[in-house]
Design an enzyme around this catalytic site. Structure first.
Site, mmCIF file in Angstrom:
data_model
loop_
_atom_site.group_PDB
_atom_site.id
_atom_site.type_symbol
_atom_site.label_atom_id
_atom_site.label_comp_id
_atom_site.label_asym_id
_atom_site.label_seq_id
_atom_site.Cartn_x
_atom_site.Cartn_y
_atom_site.Cartn_z
ATOM 1 N N SER A 260 13.943 20.299 -32.431
ATOM 2 C CA SER A 260 14.832 20.051 -33.580
ATOM 3 C C SER A 260 16.146 19.469 -33.094
ATOM 4 C CB SER A 260 15.091 21.356 -34.325
ATOM 5 O OG SER A 260 15.953 22.164 -33.543
ATOM 6 N N LYS A 261 16.903 18.962 -34.048
ATOM 7 C CA LYS A 261 18.228 18.429 -33.724
ATOM 8 C C LYS A 261 19.071 19.522 -33.073
ATOM 9 C CE LYS A 261 22.416 17.361 -36.215
ATOM 10 N NZ LYS A 261 23.076 18.370 -35.467
ATOM 11 N N ARG A 262 18.895 20.754 -33.566
ATOM 12 C CA ARG A 262 19.678 21.861 -33.005
ATOM 13 C C ARG A 262 19.384 22.070 -31.519
ATOM 14 N NH1 ARG A 262 17.821 26.115 -35.947
ATOM 15 N NH2 ARG A 262 17.018 24.632 -37.443
ATOM 16 N N ASP A 265 21.535 19.678 -29.697
ATOM 17 C CA ASP A 265 22.933 20.132 -29.658
ATOM 18 C C ASP A 265 23.093 21.248 -28.619
ATOM 19 O OD1 ASP A 265 23.289 18.403 -31.729
ATOM 20 O OD2 ASP A 265 23.352 19.928 -33.308
ATOM 21 N N TYR A 272 18.321 12.087 -32.133
ATOM 22 C CA TYR A 272 18.241 10.940 -33.044
ATOM 23 C C TYR A 272 18.204 9.630 -32.245
ATOM 24 C CZ TYR A 272 19.660 14.142 -36.819
ATOM 25 O OH TYR A 272 19.737 15.153 -37.730
#
Ligand code: GLU
Length: 502
Positions: A260-262, A265, A272
């Protein structure tokens, strides 16, 4: 005759484009190009609540950057438009009504309050076989009441009526035979109260209308497949149904769950394709492009997430991927994302890429370095000297800024304790005789010979020389650097260095 190959990438424009989405687009693209087919971008924007301004343009830019440009899209309409579902709104309702008329779907008039109350009463409430007969819909209400509710435009949705005790089976191009028990699938909404279709209805109606022949999409859509299959059948289009391929998930680096994007991070890597700025919050999420990835490297890395050609080959140009791609070699198992491997691809690609192209990338990426003040020839020589050292285009700042600006001598402390007047005298003498017309080789020989005559080991003066020129203990060959900087700059930096070390 084999039917025309038409595939689509069908994102919902709601935010940043996840690398898994780009891989889906890529596999569709590769399959289309290999079969002289058509690659379509269809924007699935039926959920008005999730409309995000700029998200569609951003997706188009990402595909463009990757070099997987659609043959048909909202921007480049072909004969099957419009290519945005919101603009096709009027086409869906007749099919929903047809499904109701044929007994495969029904109108449901339950208000949001009534549904909320049901959920309160039954925490695992699903609108389906077990519950539909206790709800307010065209299956339970008298026909006249249904007619009058419809006539008075009472808000309602259309739901599919999942059949009881059936197995829905199809052959997935990657997974082989897949079966679903219809008792486990709820009565999904097909048409919403605002007249917009849900994803399930729109995807089937549009895949039919656009004559889609094959669908490559993420494994997360597999649970929706039985609904889509039944809709193809109920609408009488079974023989026209595309072939399905559900692509393996892209997993977190530790293999536990979907990336996931998390995770990006948390672990410090992009997820992305390109940087996405949330128009509501202004939050900026860095993309692979802005992180210094060449698009060729990004695409190459994605192709190998769940596919390989069986030979161990890893570096592929896009046309090579088109030629080598085969559905048989897509794995069923999830593919772990490995950022170190992604950087390796980028590094390999930077080494492979012509200086011309790298120059363009570098000029685009850095407007703050004094790149425009140097000649193209100088910049190209710098690029040739440092490209082996770049894991990303962004590394160019760290690896090469001393070619454009005097460096700050950050490592003076590692020289100062052993600095002597003899060393200072050696450097003064060496600087004084530098001549631009001598080859770099000669500078090196002079350096060594002069050091020896002053009773110094070349090794003792090499590191100070490097630090004078670049500011730290890094960089390509020190005489290559000196030669490119030229005699004047080298002399100036030597003089500054002598002061800094003394
Ligand atoms: N709109 C869906 C998405 O956002 C498309 C899924 C499909 O390809 O059927 O991914």
């Amino acid at each position: 005759m084999e039917k025309n190959i038409r595939v689509r990438f069908a994102p919902s424009p709601t935010g940043g484009l996840h690398l898994g989405g780009v891989r889906t687009a890529l596999f569709n693209y590769l399959f289309a190009k290999q079969h002289n087919g058509t690659f379509i971008l269809r924007v699935e924007d039926t959920d008005q609540n999730r409309f995000v301004p700029g998200a569609e343009e951003y997706i188009v830019d990402c595909l463009d950057w990757c070099g997987i440009t659609p043959d048909e899209s909202p921007q480049k309409p072909g004969a099957y438009g419009p290519y945005r579902q919101s603009e096709r709104k009027s086409t869906y309702k007749p099919f929903a009504d047809q499904l109701v008329a044929d007994g495969y779907a029904y109108y449901a008039f339950d208000t949001p309050e009534e549904l909320a109350a049901k959920r309160e009463e039954l925490p695992n409430f699903l609108y389906g076989q077990q519950t539909r007969m206790s709800m307010r819909n065209s299956l339970t209400l008298p026909a006249e009441e249904v007619a009058s509710l419809l006539a008075s435009q009472t808000p309602h949705v259309v739901r599919i009526k999942m059949p009881e005790n059936e197995q829905v089976t199809f052959t997935d191009m990657i997974r082989g035979q897949v079966s679903f028990d219809t008792n486990l699938v709820d009565d999904k909404v097909l048409l919403k109260a605002d007249g917009m279709p849900t994803y399930h209805l729109a995807v089937v109606v549009d895949d039919k209308a656009m004559e889609i022949s094959h669908v490559f999409r993420g494994e997360e859509w597999l649970p929706s497949a039985p609904i889509h299959l039944l809709l193809w059948k109920y609408l009488g289009w079974e023989s026209l149904m595309p072939q399905w391929a559900h692509l393996p998930l892209i997993l977190k680096p530790d293999g536990h769950g979907k990336l996931s994007k998390r995770d990006g991070d948390r672990l410090g890597f992009p997820v992305y394709a390109m940087t996405w700025t949330d128009p509501k919050t202004g939050a900026v999420t860095e993309g692979f492009k802005e992180r210094g990835f060449l698009s060729q490297a990004f695409v190459n890395m994605l192709a190998l997430l769940g596919w390989n050609d069986g030979s161990g080959k890893e570096i592929f140009l896009l046309p090579e991927l088109v030629a080598a791609f085969s559905v048989d070699r897509i794995s069923k198992a999830g593919a772990k994302f490995d950022f170190e491997k992604a950087k390796w691809f980028n590094h390999e690609w930077i080494k492979l890429t012509d200086t011309d192209l790298l120059r363009t990338e570098i000029l685009n990426a850095f407007d703050d370095l004094a790149l425009k003040n140097v000649t193209t020839q100088y910049l190209d020589q710098v690029i040739d000297l440092v490209k082996e050292r770049l894991n990303g285009i962004t590394d160019f700042r760290k690896e090469a800024s001393f070619f454009f600006d005097d460096p700050e001598i950050v490592e003076a402390d590692s020289v100062r304790p052993k600095w002597t007047p003899e060393k200072a005298a050696f450097f003064e003498a060496f600087a004084a005789q530098l001549n631009n017309s001598d080859p770099a080789q000669q500078w090196e020989e002079q350096f060594k010979a002069m050091a020896e005559t002053k009773g110094l080991k070349p090794g003792e003066v090499m590191l100070p020389f490097r630090i004078m020129l670049v500011g730290g203990k890094f960089g390509p060959g020190v005489f290559d650097i000196a030669k490119l900087l030229g005699a004047d700059t080298t002399q100036q930096r030597i003089n500054k260095g002598i002061i800094a070390f003394s």
